[in-house]
Design an enzyme around this catalytic site. Structure first.
Site: not given
Ligand code: S3P
Length: 425
Positions: A385, A121, A167, A93, A312, A165, A21-22
Protein backbone atom coordinates in the site's frame (compact mmCIF):
# COMPACT_ATOMS: atom_id res chain seq x y z
CA UNK A 1 12.94 -2.85 -8.49
CA UNK A 2 12.91 0.94 -8.95
CA UNK A 3 10.33 2.64 -11.20
CA UNK A 4 10.68 6.15 -12.64
CA UNK A 5 7.49 8.18 -13.15
CA UNK A 6 6.62 10.98 -15.50
CA UNK A 7 3.66 13.24 -14.81
CA UNK A 8 0.18 11.96 -15.58
CA UNK A 9 -1.93 14.94 -16.69
CA UNK A 10 -5.31 13.38 -17.05
CA UNK A 11 -7.00 9.98 -16.60
CA UNK A 12 -10.11 8.74 -18.38
CA UNK A 13 -11.96 5.45 -18.82
CA UNK A 14 -13.40 2.51 -16.95
CA UNK A 15 -11.87 0.10 -14.50
CA UNK A 16 -12.97 -3.05 -12.76
CA UNK A 17 -11.03 -4.88 -10.10
CA UNK A 18 -10.39 -8.49 -9.23
CA UNK A 19 -12.29 -9.61 -6.13
CA UNK A 20 -11.79 -7.96 -2.79
CA UNK A 21 -8.86 -9.48 -0.89
CA UNK A 22 -10.58 -9.71 2.53
CA UNK A 23 -13.75 -11.25 1.08
CA UNK A 24 -11.72 -13.68 -1.09
CA UNK A 25 -9.75 -15.02 1.91
CA UNK A 26 -13.01 -15.70 3.73
CA UNK A 27 -14.68 -17.32 0.71
CA UNK A 28 -11.76 -19.79 0.51
CA UNK A 29 -11.90 -20.43 4.27
CA UNK A 30 -15.63 -21.08 4.43
CA UNK A 31 -15.73 -23.11 1.20
CA UNK A 32 -12.87 -25.29 2.45
CA UNK A 33 -14.53 -25.72 5.86
CA UNK A 34 -17.91 -26.69 4.39
CA UNK A 35 -18.58 -30.22 3.15
CA UNK A 36 -19.15 -30.23 -0.61
CA UNK A 37 -18.58 -28.16 -3.71
CA UNK A 38 -18.43 -24.33 -3.70
CA UNK A 39 -17.72 -22.00 -6.61
CA UNK A 40 -16.00 -18.64 -6.47
CA UNK A 41 -16.27 -16.07 -9.25
CA UNK A 42 -13.87 -13.10 -9.43
CA UNK A 43 -11.42 -14.29 -6.77
CA UNK A 44 -8.68 -11.81 -5.81
CA UNK A 45 -5.46 -12.21 -7.86
CA UNK A 46 -3.37 -11.07 -4.90
CA UNK A 47 -0.33 -12.95 -3.58
CA UNK A 48 -1.98 -12.89 -0.13
CA UNK A 49 -5.00 -14.86 -1.31
CA UNK A 50 -2.67 -17.26 -3.16
CA UNK A 51 -1.02 -17.92 0.22
CA UNK A 52 -4.40 -18.84 1.74
CA UNK A 53 -5.29 -21.13 -1.18
CA UNK A 54 -1.92 -22.89 -1.05
CA UNK A 55 -2.30 -23.63 2.65
CA UNK A 56 -5.74 -25.17 2.19
CA UNK A 57 -4.20 -27.34 -0.56
CA UNK A 58 -1.63 -28.52 2.01
CA UNK A 59 -4.58 -29.34 4.31
CA UNK A 60 -6.02 -31.57 1.58
CA UNK A 61 -8.62 -29.28 -0.01
CA UNK A 62 -8.98 -29.77 -3.80
CA UNK A 63 -9.18 -26.70 -6.06
CA UNK A 64 -9.84 -26.66 -9.80
CA UNK A 65 -10.87 -24.06 -12.36
CA UNK A 66 -13.89 -24.16 -14.63
CA UNK A 67 -13.51 -21.27 -17.09
CA UNK A 68 -12.51 -18.50 -14.71
CA UNK A 69 -14.43 -19.90 -11.73
CA UNK A 70 -12.59 -21.51 -8.84
CA UNK A 71 -14.21 -24.78 -7.72
CA UNK A 72 -13.49 -25.88 -4.16
CA UNK A 73 -14.24 -29.28 -2.71
CA UNK A 74 -14.60 -28.55 0.99
CA UNK A 75 -13.48 -31.10 3.57
CA UNK A 76 -15.91 -30.28 6.37
CA UNK A 77 -15.12 -29.54 9.99
CA UNK A 78 -12.75 -32.39 10.79
CA UNK A 79 -11.78 -33.66 7.36
CA UNK A 80 -8.54 -31.70 6.92
CA UNK A 81 -5.27 -33.60 6.44
CA UNK A 82 -2.40 -33.05 8.86
CA UNK A 83 0.13 -30.88 6.94
CA UNK A 84 3.47 -32.48 6.13
CA UNK A 85 5.33 -29.15 6.14
CA UNK A 86 5.16 -25.72 7.72
CA UNK A 87 2.22 -23.60 6.53
CA UNK A 88 3.69 -20.49 4.89
CA UNK A 89 1.40 -17.44 5.15
CA UNK A 90 3.81 -15.27 3.11
CA UNK A 91 3.04 -11.58 3.74
CA UNK A 92 -0.58 -12.14 4.78
CA UNK A 93 -1.77 -11.19 8.27
CA UNK A 94 -5.33 -12.26 7.42
CA UNK A 95 -4.13 -15.76 6.47
CA UNK A 96 -2.17 -16.36 9.67
CA UNK A 97 -4.71 -14.90 12.09
CA UNK A 98 -7.83 -16.52 10.60
CA UNK A 99 -6.04 -19.85 10.24
CA UNK A 100 -5.02 -19.95 13.87
CA UNK A 101 -8.75 -19.85 14.77
CA UNK A 102 -9.38 -22.84 12.52
CA UNK A 103 -6.29 -24.87 13.42
CA UNK A 104 -6.82 -24.81 17.21
CA UNK A 105 -9.95 -26.88 16.56
CA UNK A 106 -8.16 -29.63 14.57
CA UNK A 107 -6.81 -32.95 15.85
CA UNK A 108 -3.28 -32.44 14.44
CA UNK A 109 -0.33 -30.12 15.04
CA UNK A 110 0.65 -27.40 12.61
CA UNK A 111 3.20 -24.60 12.39
CA UNK A 112 2.52 -21.25 10.74
CA UNK A 113 5.38 -19.23 9.29
CA UNK A 114 5.62 -16.09 7.14
CA UNK A 115 7.96 -13.71 5.36
CA UNK A 116 10.26 -11.21 7.08
CA UNK A 117 7.54 -8.56 7.46
CA UNK A 118 4.85 -10.96 8.76
CA UNK A 119 7.38 -12.50 11.15
CA UNK A 120 7.70 -9.10 12.88
CA UNK A 121 3.97 -8.49 13.29
CA UNK A 122 2.22 -8.97 16.65
CA UNK A 123 0.49 -12.33 17.21
CA UNK A 124 -0.30 -12.01 20.94
CA UNK A 125 -3.59 -10.35 19.98
CA UNK A 126 -4.77 -13.64 18.48
CA UNK A 127 -2.96 -16.01 20.86
CA UNK A 128 -4.64 -14.49 23.92
CA UNK A 129 -8.31 -15.11 23.03
CA UNK A 130 -7.55 -18.51 21.48
CA UNK A 131 -5.80 -19.61 24.69
CA UNK A 132 -8.82 -18.38 26.66
CA UNK A 133 -10.86 -20.76 24.48
CA UNK A 134 -8.47 -23.55 25.63
CA UNK A 135 -6.58 -23.59 22.33
CA UNK A 136 -2.99 -24.87 22.58
CA UNK A 137 -0.84 -22.36 20.75
CA UNK A 138 2.81 -21.41 21.17
CA UNK A 139 4.91 -18.63 19.65
CA UNK A 140 8.40 -17.21 19.72
CA UNK A 141 8.07 -13.96 21.73
CA UNK A 142 4.53 -13.48 20.39
CA UNK A 143 5.80 -13.54 16.80
CA UNK A 144 5.84 -16.22 14.12
CA UNK A 145 6.35 -19.15 13.97
CA UNK A 146 3.11 -20.12 15.68
CA UNK A 147 2.76 -23.78 16.60
CA UNK A 148 -0.71 -25.10 17.24
CA UNK A 149 -1.31 -28.40 19.03
CA UNK A 150 -4.38 -30.59 19.26
CA UNK A 151 -5.69 -30.29 22.76
CA UNK A 152 -8.57 -29.98 25.12
CA UNK A 153 -12.15 -29.50 24.10
CA UNK A 154 -12.60 -25.85 23.11
CA UNK A 155 -14.59 -23.59 25.42
CA UNK A 156 -16.84 -20.71 24.38
CA UNK A 157 -15.88 -17.21 25.60
CA UNK A 158 -17.25 -13.70 25.65
CA UNK A 159 -14.42 -11.57 24.33
CA UNK A 160 -14.18 -7.79 24.11
CA UNK A 161 -11.62 -6.91 21.45
CA UNK A 162 -8.78 -4.89 23.05
CA UNK A 163 -7.67 -3.75 19.57
CA UNK A 164 -10.02 -2.87 16.72
CA UNK A 165 -9.09 -5.85 14.53
CA UNK A 166 -11.27 -7.76 12.07
CA UNK A 167 -8.57 -10.43 11.88
CA UNK A 168 -8.70 -11.15 15.62
CA UNK A 169 -12.51 -10.95 15.62
CA UNK A 170 -12.65 -13.46 12.75
CA UNK A 171 -10.17 -15.85 14.39
CA UNK A 172 -12.35 -16.04 17.52
CA UNK A 173 -15.55 -16.41 15.48
CA UNK A 174 -14.01 -19.19 13.36
CA UNK A 175 -12.90 -21.06 16.48
CA UNK A 176 -16.41 -20.48 17.89
CA UNK A 177 -17.91 -22.34 14.92
CA UNK A 178 -16.48 -25.54 16.42
CA UNK A 179 -18.17 -25.06 19.81
CA UNK A 180 -21.73 -25.98 20.68
CA UNK A 181 -22.40 -22.98 22.98
CA UNK A 182 -22.36 -19.41 21.73
CA UNK A 183 -19.06 -17.54 21.49
CA UNK A 184 -19.51 -13.76 21.78
CA UNK A 185 -17.19 -11.15 20.34
CA UNK A 186 -17.77 -7.56 21.44
CA UNK A 187 -16.41 -4.65 19.44
CA UNK A 188 -16.32 -1.05 20.63
CA UNK A 189 -15.28 0.20 17.20
CA UNK A 190 -16.84 -1.40 14.15
CA UNK A 191 -14.27 -3.23 11.99
CA UNK A 192 -14.82 -4.86 8.58
CA UNK A 193 -17.71 -7.31 8.89
CA UNK A 194 -17.18 -9.78 6.02
CA UNK A 195 -17.03 -12.81 8.34
CA UNK A 196 -20.34 -11.93 9.98
CA UNK A 197 -21.99 -11.30 6.61
CA UNK A 198 -20.69 -14.46 4.95
CA UNK A 199 -21.79 -16.72 7.81
CA UNK A 200 -24.99 -14.67 8.42
CA UNK A 201 -24.09 -14.54 12.12
CA UNK A 202 -26.60 -13.02 14.55
CA UNK A 203 -25.64 -9.61 15.89
CA UNK A 204 -26.85 -7.75 18.97
CA UNK A 205 -26.24 -4.17 19.99
CA UNK A 206 -25.66 -3.26 23.61
CA UNK A 207 -24.47 0.17 24.90
CA UNK A 208 -23.28 1.10 21.40
CA UNK A 209 -21.16 -2.05 21.24
CA UNK A 210 -21.68 -4.66 18.59
CA UNK A 211 -21.89 -8.25 19.85
CA UNK A 212 -21.45 -11.06 17.37
CA UNK A 213 -22.37 -14.67 18.11
CA UNK A 214 -20.91 -17.79 16.59
CA UNK A 215 -21.46 -21.48 17.33
CA UNK A 216 -21.75 -24.84 15.56
CA UNK A 217 -25.21 -23.75 14.37
CA UNK A 218 -23.62 -21.35 11.89
CA UNK A 219 -21.06 -23.74 10.42
CA UNK A 220 -20.71 -22.86 6.69
CA UNK A 221 -22.48 -24.75 3.90
CA UNK A 222 -21.10 -25.03 0.33
CA UNK A 223 -22.07 -21.97 -1.73
CA UNK A 224 -21.61 -20.05 -4.96
CA UNK A 225 -19.81 -16.77 -4.40
CA UNK A 226 -19.32 -13.71 -6.58
CA UNK A 227 -16.62 -11.53 -5.02
CA UNK A 228 -17.13 -7.80 -5.65
CA UNK A 229 -14.11 -5.80 -6.85
CA UNK A 230 -11.50 -4.76 -4.28
CA UNK A 231 -12.49 -1.33 -2.96
CA UNK A 232 -9.10 -0.83 -1.27
CA UNK A 233 -7.37 -1.34 -4.65
CA UNK A 234 -9.80 1.16 -6.19
CA UNK A 235 -8.86 3.82 -3.61
CA UNK A 236 -5.53 4.54 -5.36
CA UNK A 237 -7.34 5.18 -8.67
CA UNK A 238 -10.05 7.27 -7.00
CA UNK A 239 -7.43 9.61 -5.52
CA UNK A 240 -5.41 9.68 -8.77
CA UNK A 241 -8.56 10.72 -10.68
CA UNK A 242 -9.62 13.35 -8.14
CA UNK A 243 -6.19 15.00 -8.24
CA UNK A 244 -5.63 14.89 -12.04
CA UNK A 245 -7.01 17.60 -14.36
CA UNK A 246 -10.02 16.99 -16.64
CA UNK A 247 -10.35 13.43 -15.44
CA UNK A 248 -13.32 11.07 -15.22
CA UNK A 249 -13.10 7.39 -14.29
CA UNK A 250 -15.94 4.90 -13.80
CA UNK A 251 -15.20 1.97 -11.50
CA UNK A 252 -17.58 -0.95 -11.95
CA UNK A 253 -18.79 -3.73 -9.64
CA UNK A 254 -16.69 -2.77 -6.66
CA UNK A 255 -17.41 -3.63 -3.01
CA UNK A 256 -19.42 -0.94 -1.22
CA UNK A 257 -19.43 -2.63 2.18
CA UNK A 258 -19.97 0.30 4.61
CA UNK A 259 -17.20 -0.98 6.93
CA UNK A 260 -14.78 -0.44 4.02
CA UNK A 261 -15.97 2.76 2.35
CA UNK A 262 -15.00 5.19 5.12
CA UNK A 263 -12.36 6.70 2.82
CA UNK A 264 -15.08 7.57 0.27
CA UNK A 265 -17.07 9.36 2.99
CA UNK A 266 -13.97 11.29 4.01
CA UNK A 267 -13.11 12.23 0.40
CA UNK A 268 -16.69 13.39 -0.17
CA UNK A 269 -16.42 15.63 2.90
CA UNK A 270 -13.16 16.91 1.39
CA UNK A 271 -15.22 18.08 -1.60
CA UNK A 272 -14.58 15.11 -3.89
CA UNK A 273 -16.91 14.55 -6.83
CA UNK A 274 -17.79 10.89 -6.28
CA UNK A 275 -21.10 9.33 -7.30
CA UNK A 276 -22.26 5.85 -6.32
CA UNK A 277 -24.76 4.03 -8.49
CA UNK A 278 -26.21 0.63 -9.39
CA UNK A 279 -25.96 -0.87 -5.89
CA UNK A 280 -26.62 -4.64 -5.75
CA UNK A 281 -25.90 -7.50 -3.30
CA UNK A 282 -24.00 -10.77 -3.55
CA UNK A 283 -23.63 -13.14 -0.54
CA UNK A 284 -24.87 -10.32 1.74
CA UNK A 285 -22.19 -7.94 0.42
CA UNK A 286 -23.21 -4.68 -1.29
CA UNK A 287 -21.39 -3.65 -4.47
CA UNK A 288 -21.89 -1.20 -7.31
CA UNK A 289 -20.30 1.46 -9.50
CA UNK A 290 -18.33 4.56 -8.52
CA UNK A 291 -17.99 7.58 -10.82
CA UNK A 292 -15.07 9.88 -9.96
CA UNK A 293 -14.22 13.32 -11.41
CA UNK A 294 -11.36 15.80 -10.90
CA UNK A 295 -11.97 17.83 -7.74
CA UNK A 296 -10.45 20.61 -5.62
CA UNK A 297 -10.00 18.97 -2.24
CA UNK A 298 -9.99 20.60 1.20
CA UNK A 299 -8.58 18.88 4.29
CA UNK A 300 -11.01 18.09 7.12
CA UNK A 301 -10.87 16.79 10.68
CA UNK A 302 -10.80 12.96 10.68
CA UNK A 303 -12.82 11.56 13.61
CA UNK A 304 -11.56 8.66 15.78
CA UNK A 305 -14.37 6.21 15.25
CA UNK A 306 -13.87 6.06 11.47
CA UNK A 307 -10.19 4.96 11.81
CA UNK A 308 -10.80 1.15 11.73
CA UNK A 309 -12.88 1.75 8.59
CA UNK A 310 -10.10 3.55 6.72
CA UNK A 311 -7.10 1.73 8.18
CA UNK A 312 -5.84 0.38 4.83
CA UNK A 313 -6.53 3.63 2.97
CA UNK A 314 -4.61 6.02 5.24
CA UNK A 315 -1.49 5.93 3.01
CA UNK A 316 -3.46 7.07 -0.07
CA UNK A 317 -5.62 9.48 1.98
CA UNK A 318 -2.41 11.16 3.12
CA UNK A 319 -1.47 11.65 -0.56
CA UNK A 320 -4.86 13.33 -1.09
CA UNK A 321 -4.06 15.43 2.00
CA UNK A 322 -0.79 16.71 0.46
CA UNK A 323 -2.71 18.27 -2.48
CA UNK A 324 -5.79 19.39 -0.53
CA UNK A 325 -6.19 22.93 0.81
CA UNK A 326 -5.07 23.33 4.45
CA UNK A 327 -3.03 20.95 6.53
CA UNK A 328 -3.67 17.21 6.91
CA UNK A 329 -3.67 15.56 10.31
CA UNK A 330 -4.56 12.04 11.41
CA UNK A 331 -4.32 10.70 14.99
CA UNK A 332 -5.50 7.61 16.92
CA UNK A 333 -4.14 5.28 14.26
CA UNK A 334 -1.24 3.61 16.12
CA UNK A 335 -2.39 0.32 14.53
CA UNK A 336 -0.66 1.56 11.36
CA UNK A 337 2.64 0.80 13.06
CA UNK A 338 1.78 -2.95 13.00
CA UNK A 339 0.92 -3.32 9.32
CA UNK A 340 3.10 -4.70 6.47
CA UNK A 341 5.51 -1.89 7.40
CA UNK A 342 5.35 0.70 10.19
CA UNK A 343 3.10 2.82 7.97
CA UNK A 344 3.33 5.98 10.12
CA UNK A 345 7.11 5.93 9.68
CA UNK A 346 6.95 4.88 6.00
CA UNK A 347 4.52 7.70 5.12
CA UNK A 348 6.42 10.36 7.11
CA UNK A 349 9.86 9.42 5.73
CA UNK A 350 8.57 9.49 2.16
CA UNK A 351 6.71 12.78 2.55
CA UNK A 352 9.80 14.42 4.03
CA UNK A 353 11.59 13.64 0.72
CA UNK A 354 9.30 16.25 -0.89
CA UNK A 355 10.43 18.97 1.52
CA UNK A 356 7.01 19.06 3.22
CA UNK A 357 6.67 19.90 6.90
CA UNK A 358 5.86 16.53 8.44
CA UNK A 359 5.28 15.91 12.12
CA UNK A 360 5.32 12.28 13.29
CA UNK A 361 3.36 11.34 16.44
CA UNK A 362 3.23 8.03 18.26
CA UNK A 363 -0.35 7.57 16.98
CA UNK A 364 -0.38 9.48 13.71
CA UNK A 365 1.12 12.37 11.75
CA UNK A 366 0.45 15.80 10.25
CA UNK A 367 1.49 17.35 6.92
CA UNK A 368 1.82 21.04 6.07
CA UNK A 369 3.69 23.35 3.69
CA UNK A 370 4.47 23.14 -0.03
CA UNK A 371 6.33 20.55 -2.11
CA UNK A 372 9.89 21.91 -2.49
CA UNK A 373 11.57 18.95 -4.12
CA UNK A 374 9.44 17.15 -6.72
CA UNK A 375 12.09 14.74 -7.98
CA UNK A 376 12.17 12.52 -4.93
CA UNK A 377 12.96 8.80 -4.61
CA UNK A 378 10.33 7.15 -2.43
CA UNK A 379 10.77 3.83 -0.66
CA UNK A 380 8.02 1.17 -0.62
CA UNK A 381 9.50 -0.35 2.57
CA UNK A 382 8.35 -3.64 0.97
CA UNK A 383 4.75 -2.63 1.71
CA UNK A 384 2.23 -2.86 -1.16
CA UNK A 385 0.00 0.00 0.00
CA UNK A 386 2.98 2.32 0.51
CA UNK A 387 4.29 1.36 -2.97
CA UNK A 388 0.93 2.18 -4.62
CA UNK A 389 0.26 5.37 -2.62
CA UNK A 390 3.68 6.80 -3.46
CA UNK A 391 3.45 5.66 -7.10
CA UNK A 392 0.27 7.78 -7.30
CA UNK A 393 2.11 10.68 -5.66
CA UNK A 394 5.01 10.22 -8.10
CA UNK A 395 2.56 10.26 -11.06
CA UNK A 396 1.05 13.50 -9.76
CA UNK A 397 4.36 15.35 -9.26
CA UNK A 398 6.14 13.75 -12.23
CA UNK A 399 9.61 15.26 -12.57
CA UNK A 400 11.29 11.86 -12.76
CA UNK A 401 10.37 10.97 -9.22
CA UNK A 402 10.70 7.26 -8.51
CA UNK A 403 9.62 4.47 -6.17
CA UNK A 404 12.08 1.86 -4.97
CA UNK A 405 10.76 -1.70 -4.41
CA UNK A 406 7.56 -1.50 -6.48
CA UNK A 407 7.31 -5.28 -7.09
CA UNK A 408 5.39 -5.69 -3.79
CA UNK A 409 2.21 -4.19 -5.39
CA UNK A 410 1.31 -7.79 -6.32
CA UNK A 411 0.63 -8.54 -2.64
CA UNK A 412 -2.79 -6.96 -3.28
CA UNK A 413 -3.00 -5.88 -6.94
CA UNK A 414 -0.66 -7.41 -9.56
CA UNK A 415 -2.49 -5.41 -12.26
CA UNK A 416 -1.83 -2.00 -10.68
CA UNK A 417 0.53 -0.57 -13.33
CA UNK A 418 -1.42 -2.13 -16.22
CA UNK A 419 -4.58 -0.44 -14.91
CA UNK A 420 -2.78 2.92 -14.58
CA UNK A 421 -1.71 2.66 -18.23
CA UNK A 422 -5.26 1.77 -19.33
CA UNK A 423 -6.63 5.13 -18.06
CA UNK A 424 -3.57 7.33 -18.71
CA UNK A 425 -4.22 10.25 -21.03
C1 S3P B 1 -8.19 -7.39 7.30
C2 S3P B 1 -8.28 -6.64 8.46
C3 S3P B 1 -7.44 -5.47 8.72
C4 S3P B 1 -6.80 -4.93 7.45
C5 S3P B 1 -6.20 -6.02 6.63
C6 S3P B 1 -7.25 -7.03 6.22
C7 S3P B 1 -9.06 -8.57 7.15
O1 S3P B 1 -6.42 -5.83 9.63
O2 S3P B 1 -5.82 -3.97 7.78
O3 S3P B 1 -5.62 -5.47 5.45
O4 S3P B 1 -9.18 -9.10 6.04
O5 S3P B 1 -9.66 -8.98 8.15
P1 S3P B 1 -6.67 -5.81 11.24
O6 S3P B 1 -7.76 -6.73 11.51
O7 S3P B 1 -5.38 -6.24 11.84
O8 S3P B 1 -7.00 -4.40 11.57
Amino acid sequence: MKKLFSKIKSVKGELSFAGDKSISHRAIFFSSMSKGKSRIQNLSLSEDVKSTKKIFEQLGVKFSYHNSELIIEGKGKTGFNAPKNFLDCGNSGTTVRLLSGLLIAQNFSSTLIGDESLSKRPMQRVIEPLQLMCGKIESTNSNLPLTIFPGNKLKNIEYTLPVASAQVKSAVLIAGLHIQDDTKVIEKFITRDHTERMLALPIENRDNHKIILSSEKYYPEPKDYFIPGDVSSSAFFIVLTLLSENSVVLIRDVSLNPTRTGFIEILKHMNAKILIDNVRYSSNEPYGDILVKSSDLKNIVIENDIIPNIIDEIPILSVAGVFAEGSFEIRNCKELRYKESDRIKSICENLKMLGLEVQEYDDGFSIDGEIKNASATFNSFGDHRIAMAFSVLAMLVGNNSSVEGIECVSISNPKFFEQVESING
